[in-house]
Motif scaffolding. Structure first.
Motif, PDB file in Angstrom:
ATOM      1  N   HIS A 190       0.710  -1.290  -0.070  1.00  0.00           N
ATOM      2  CA  HIS A 190       0.008  -0.080  -0.057  1.00  0.00           C
ATOM      3  C   HIS A 190       0.770   1.180   0.006  1.00  0.00           C
ATOM      4  O   HIS A 190       0.624   2.190   0.824  1.00  0.00           O
ATOM      5  CB  HIS A 190      -1.001   0.200   1.399  1.00  0.00           C
ATOM      6  N   LEU A 191       1.864   1.372  -0.806  1.00  0.00           N
ATOM      7  CA  LEU A 191       2.820   2.510  -0.959  1.00  0.00           C
ATOM      8  C   LEU A 191       2.147   3.519  -1.815  1.00  0.00           C
ATOM      9  O   LEU A 191       2.681   4.451  -1.643  1.00  0.00           O
ATOM     10  CB  LEU A 191       3.876   1.851  -1.614  1.00  0.00           C
ATOM     11  N   SER A 192       1.055   3.429  -2.679  1.00  0.00           N
ATOM     12  CA  SER A 192       0.395   4.587  -3.320  1.00  0.00           C
ATOM     13  C   SER A 192      -0.650   5.151  -2.424  1.00  0.00           C
ATOM     14  O   SER A 192      -1.056   4.479  -1.548  1.00  0.00           O
ATOM     15  CB  SER A 192      -0.128   3.953  -4.694  1.00  0.00           C
ATOM     16  N   TRP A 193      -0.849   6.551  -2.486  1.00  0.00           N
ATOM     17  CA  TRP A 193      -1.857   7.076  -1.657  1.00  0.00           C
ATOM     18  C   TRP A 193      -2.412   8.181  -2.333  1.00  0.00           C
ATOM     19  O   TRP A 193      -1.889   8.905  -3.268  1.00  0.00           O
ATOM     20  CB  TRP A 193      -1.232   7.554  -0.305  1.00  0.00           C
ATOM     21  N   SER A 194      -3.764   8.430  -1.953  1.00  0.00           N
ATOM     22  CA  SER A 194      -4.430   9.606  -2.238  1.00  0.00           C
ATOM     23  C   SER A 194      -4.904  10.457  -1.029  1.00  0.00           C
ATOM     24  O   SER A 194      -5.395   9.745  -0.037  1.00  0.00           O
ATOM     25  CB  SER A 194      -5.570   9.375  -3.232  1.00  0.00           C
ATOM     26  N   LEU A 195      -4.611  11.692  -1.206  1.00  0.00           N
ATOM     27  CA  LEU A 195      -4.908  12.601  -0.041  1.00  0.00           C
ATOM     28  C   LEU A 195      -5.836  13.753  -0.481  1.00  0.00           C
ATOM     29  O   LEU A 195      -5.326  14.533  -1.305  1.00  0.00           O
ATOM     30  CB  LEU A 195      -3.446  13.446   0.592  1.00  0.00           C
ATOM     31  N   ALA A 196      -6.872  14.011   0.269  1.00  0.00           N
ATOM     32  CA  ALA A 196      -7.839  15.274   0.308  1.00  0.00           C
ATOM     33  C   ALA A 196      -7.649  16.054   1.097  1.00  0.00           C
ATOM     34  O   ALA A 196      -7.674  15.682   2.420  1.00  0.00           O
ATOM     35  CB  ALA A 196      -9.235  14.594   0.076  1.00  0.00           C
ATOM     36  N   VAL A 197      -7.462  17.250   0.902  1.00  0.00           N
ATOM     37  CA  VAL A 197      -7.296  18.323   1.780  1.00  0.00           C
ATOM     38  C   VAL A 197      -8.239  19.496   1.514  1.00  0.00           C
ATOM     39  O   VAL A 197      -8.149  20.243   0.514  1.00  0.00           O
ATOM     40  CB  VAL A 197      -5.860  18.880   2.135  1.00  0.00           C
ATOM     41  N   LEU A 198      -9.235  19.531   2.273  1.00  0.00           N
ATOM     42  CA  LEU A 198     -10.495  20.524   1.891  1.00  0.00           C
ATOM     43  C   LEU A 198     -10.900  21.314   2.908  1.00  0.00           C
ATOM     44  O   LEU A 198     -10.880  20.994   4.235  1.00  0.00           O
ATOM     45  CB  LEU A 198     -11.700  19.630   1.264  1.00  0.00           C
TER      46      LEU A 198
END
Length: 134
Positions: free
Chosen positions: A79-87
């Protein structure tokens, strides 16, 4: 023996202090005499105005965060890929994504307005936005 006497004296002094504090509270004039908001002192009204201003100022702070980790490729684990939402409260902000492969990693940034994005989002990016929503 001396320690016992000091302990008893400390207990007596503490009790005396409690009695004096209770008497002082009884004699203190009450600042709010009526019922409702009109009875509140002026400084409380000022504090309410400050809290309302801080809430309005905080509305566009980037405070809704969510990270989704995943395997982008079948041959790369961990699980080295990631998506980060900052809202913010209105759903405006950014989604950052890092795709980790065997020999390289790529990073993408997509702007978000009103909980949606003009660019096509991956399922993981959509999931990150959805988890960031209050």
């Amino acid at each position: 023996m001396l320690a016992e006497i000091l302990a008893v004296l400390a207990v007596v002094l503490a009790a005396l202090a409690c009695v004096l504090a209770a008497l002082a509270l009884r004699r203190a004039p009450s600042r709010a005499t009526g019922d409702g908001v009109e009875a509140l002192p002026e400084d409380v009204h000022g504090l309410r105005q400050e809290v309302a201003a801080l809430k309005a100022e905080n509305a566009d702070a980037l405070r809704h965060l969510s990270v989704v980790r995943y395997d982008a490729f079948g041959d790369v684990g961990g699980h080295l890929s990631w998506s980060l939402a900052v809202l913010d409260d209105a759903g405006n902000g950014v989604v950052l994504t890092s795709i980790h492969g065997r020999s390289e990693a790529r990073t993408y940034a997509k702007s978000v307005a009103g909980w949606t994005c003009e660019q096509q989002l991956s399922p993981e990016e959509e999931e990150a936005i959805e988890h960031a929503r209050p």
